[in-house]
Design a protein around this motif. Structure first.
Motif, mmCIF file in Angstrom:
data_model
loop_
_atom_site.group_PDB
_atom_site.id
_atom_site.type_symbol
_atom_site.label_atom_id
_atom_site.label_comp_id
_atom_site.label_asym_id
_atom_site.label_seq_id
_atom_site.Cartn_x
_atom_site.Cartn_y
_atom_site.Cartn_z
ATOM 1 N N ASP A 40 10.137 32.677 24.839
ATOM 2 C CA ASP A 40 8.942 32.269 24.116
ATOM 3 C C ASP A 40 8.969 32.832 22.718
ATOM 4 O O ASP A 40 8.993 34.047 22.527
ATOM 5 C CB ASP A 40 7.724 32.808 24.888
ATOM 6 N N LEU A 44 4.111 34.999 19.440
ATOM 7 C CA LEU A 44 3.548 36.345 19.515
ATOM 8 C C LEU A 44 2.070 36.278 19.855
ATOM 9 O O LEU A 44 1.438 37.311 20.052
ATOM 10 C CB LEU A 44 3.749 37.071 18.176
ATOM 11 N N ARG A 65 -1.143 34.638 22.255
ATOM 12 C CA ARG A 65 -1.295 34.341 23.666
ATOM 13 C C ARG A 65 -1.693 32.916 23.943
ATOM 14 O O ARG A 65 -1.696 32.481 25.078
ATOM 15 C CB ARG A 65 -2.329 35.294 24.293
ATOM 16 N N ARG A 113 8.415 37.305 31.522
ATOM 17 C CA ARG A 113 7.775 37.035 30.232
ATOM 18 C C ARG A 113 6.464 37.799 30.093
ATOM 19 O O ARG A 113 6.193 38.411 29.055
ATOM 20 C CB ARG A 113 7.535 35.537 30.095
ATOM 21 N N ARG A 114 5.661 37.783 31.148
ATOM 22 C CA ARG A 114 4.380 38.519 31.099
ATOM 23 C C ARG A 114 4.630 40.004 30.911
ATOM 24 O O ARG A 114 3.922 40.681 30.156
ATOM 25 C CB ARG A 114 3.589 38.268 32.374
ATOM 26 N N ARG A 139 5.733 40.698 27.292
ATOM 27 C CA ARG A 139 4.605 40.635 26.360
ATOM 28 C C ARG A 139 3.734 41.872 26.475
ATOM 29 O O ARG A 139 3.187 42.351 25.478
ATOM 30 C CB ARG A 139 3.798 39.367 26.611
ATOM 31 N N ALA A 168 5.308 44.704 24.451
ATOM 32 C CA ALA A 168 5.709 44.306 23.099
ATOM 33 C C ALA A 168 5.623 45.445 22.098
ATOM 34 O O ALA A 168 6.371 45.466 21.113
ATOM 35 C CB ALA A 168 4.853 43.138 22.630
ATOM 36 N N TYR A 211 15.131 35.920 24.859
ATOM 37 C CA TYR A 211 13.686 36.052 24.629
ATOM 38 C C TYR A 211 13.409 37.135 23.596
ATOM 39 O O TYR A 211 12.636 36.936 22.654
ATOM 40 C CB TYR A 211 12.984 36.378 25.947
ATOM 41 N N THR A 222 11.737 36.489 19.904
ATOM 42 C CA THR A 222 10.431 37.075 19.589
ATOM 43 C C THR A 222 10.550 38.098 18.459
ATOM 44 O O THR A 222 9.669 38.192 17.610
ATOM 45 C CB THR A 222 9.822 37.741 20.824
#
Length: 380
Positions: free
Chosen positions: A4, A7, A9, A76-77, A80, A83, A147, A151
């Motif tokens: 993804d 940045l 949501r 992914r969750r 994030r 991050a 990813y 990002t």
């Protein structure tokens, strides 16, 4: 299987119907994620067919790809949520989840084959299951790496854009401050002159000065301080200013303008010359009974525009080593010259020059050079 790049949501909504746009970061992730895992499935399936696997082998690969699709959504969750952590901490946090995702994909492979949906797909040894686990681990690590790369790239790009925007805003604020700092000096002088004329009951002259001041201020306030103007427009504004000063000085003030025809359409910052002309009047004309002459010069020298404001006054006894006003010079003189120099420096950087000198034949000269531009120039 792609990461993804967002940045944020949430996807950016389409202003027409409120739904996420196809080119928004959130929508882009789903396109890449679905397309990536679909690509993994198809590549593995055609590779299996090329290596003699039966057609029903798709059931195994579809189960594995679906497990990876769902498992990497969980990764992914987690990414994030991490991050803001340093890269080393992120790597440590992700070791176990990555292993579990790869293990889940290998387990899906084993369950499908054990259910006898594809007997011909069974590995010949237990080591075959382990090697399959390792191969899926490479896929998951590749997903996480891609990813993080995308990002991080997006974050750096956003930071760069924010820094450029902040720099541009700071330059604009500085240019506006320098531009508007010039006007009060002239305004105060003119209002004092009008007040003197009123006290002397010279109402006709006072009225002419009020009308001239109104025209000049209207022109000044209507002009966008962030917009360049042509030299003709600049000299028209100077003409309004000089009309006011000629009311004060009459024959004591003389103007000699020598402008090359090619320069009339040249672009320059608005009201760039006015503080220089004001300085010349204040220090070379007003202090002398006989007055004097102010010269305006404009010439094109290749790809550069050369502008000069000269007078035949006493000049300055001393200039510092950089050709700048000494600290002992009157403050108003230093402010007007410094503001003009700073405007040029902010706008043109190293492409401009600003020089002060005493003329050998007497008087003082301010010379500026800047790029010769006539059209298609961005705002200050």
């Amino acid at each position: 299987m792609n990461p993804d790049p967002a940045l944020t949501r949430h996807a950016t909504p389409d202003p027409r119907d409120g739904r996420p746009r196809a080119d928004s970061p959130g929508a882009l992730f789903w396109w890449l994620h679905v397309g990536g895992w679909s690509g993994v499935f198809l590549v593995n399936y055609f590779s299996a067919l090329a290596n003699g696997k039966p057609a029903e082998y798709w059931t195994v690969l579809f189960a594995v790809a679906a497990t990876g699709f769902l498992g990497t959504l969980g990764l992914r969750r987690l990414l994030r949520a991490c991050a803001q952590l340093p890269p080393a901490r992120v790597a440590l946090v992700m070791i176990l989840p990555v292993l579990l995702t790869a293990a889940a994909m290998a387990l899906a492979y084993k369950l499908v084959t054990d259910l006898a949906w594809c007997r011909a797909c069974l590995p010949f040894t237990r080591f075959g299951y382990f090697s399959y686990l390792i191969s899926q681990l490479y896929v998951v690590v590749g997903w996480v790496s891609l990813y993080l790369v995308m990002t991080t790239w997006r974050k750096l790009r956003m930071q760069t854009e924010a820094a450029l925007a902040a720099t541009a805003m700071a330059h604009q604020a500085q240019l506006k401050m320098l531009r508007y700092q010039l006007n009060p000096h002239f305004l105060f002088n003119t209002l004092n002159a009008i007040s003197t004329l009123v006290l002397d009951r010279d109402n006709a002259t006072a009225n002419r000065m009020v009308q001239g001041l109104s025209a000049f201020l209207r022109h000044s306030l209507d002009a966008d301080p962030m917009q360049r103007v042509t030299l003709k427009q600049e000299l028209d504004a100077i003409g309004l200013y000089l009309d006011i000063e000629k009311t004060r000085f009459a024959e004591r003030l003389r103007v000699d303008a020598r402008i090359e025809p090619a320069c009339w359409s040249a672009l320059l910052p608005s009201l760039l010359l006015q503080p220089l002309v004001e300085n010349a009047i204040k220090y070379a004309i007003a202090r002398r009974v006989e007055g004097g002459t102010i010269g305006l010069r404009a010439a094109r020298e290749g790809g550069r525009l050369r502008l000069s404001v000269i007078d035949d006054g006493p000049g300055w006894a001393v200039l510092d080593d950089g050709g700048a006003p000494p600290d002992s010079a009157p403050r108003g003189n230093r402010v007007g010259l410094a503001n003009t120099r700073d405007r040029l420096r902010v706008l043109y950087g190293e492409q401009q020059s600003f020089e002060l000198r005493n003329r050998p034949e007497g008087g003082f000269e301010v010379t500026m050079t800047l790029p010769f531009e006539t059209a298609g120039v961005p705002r200050e």
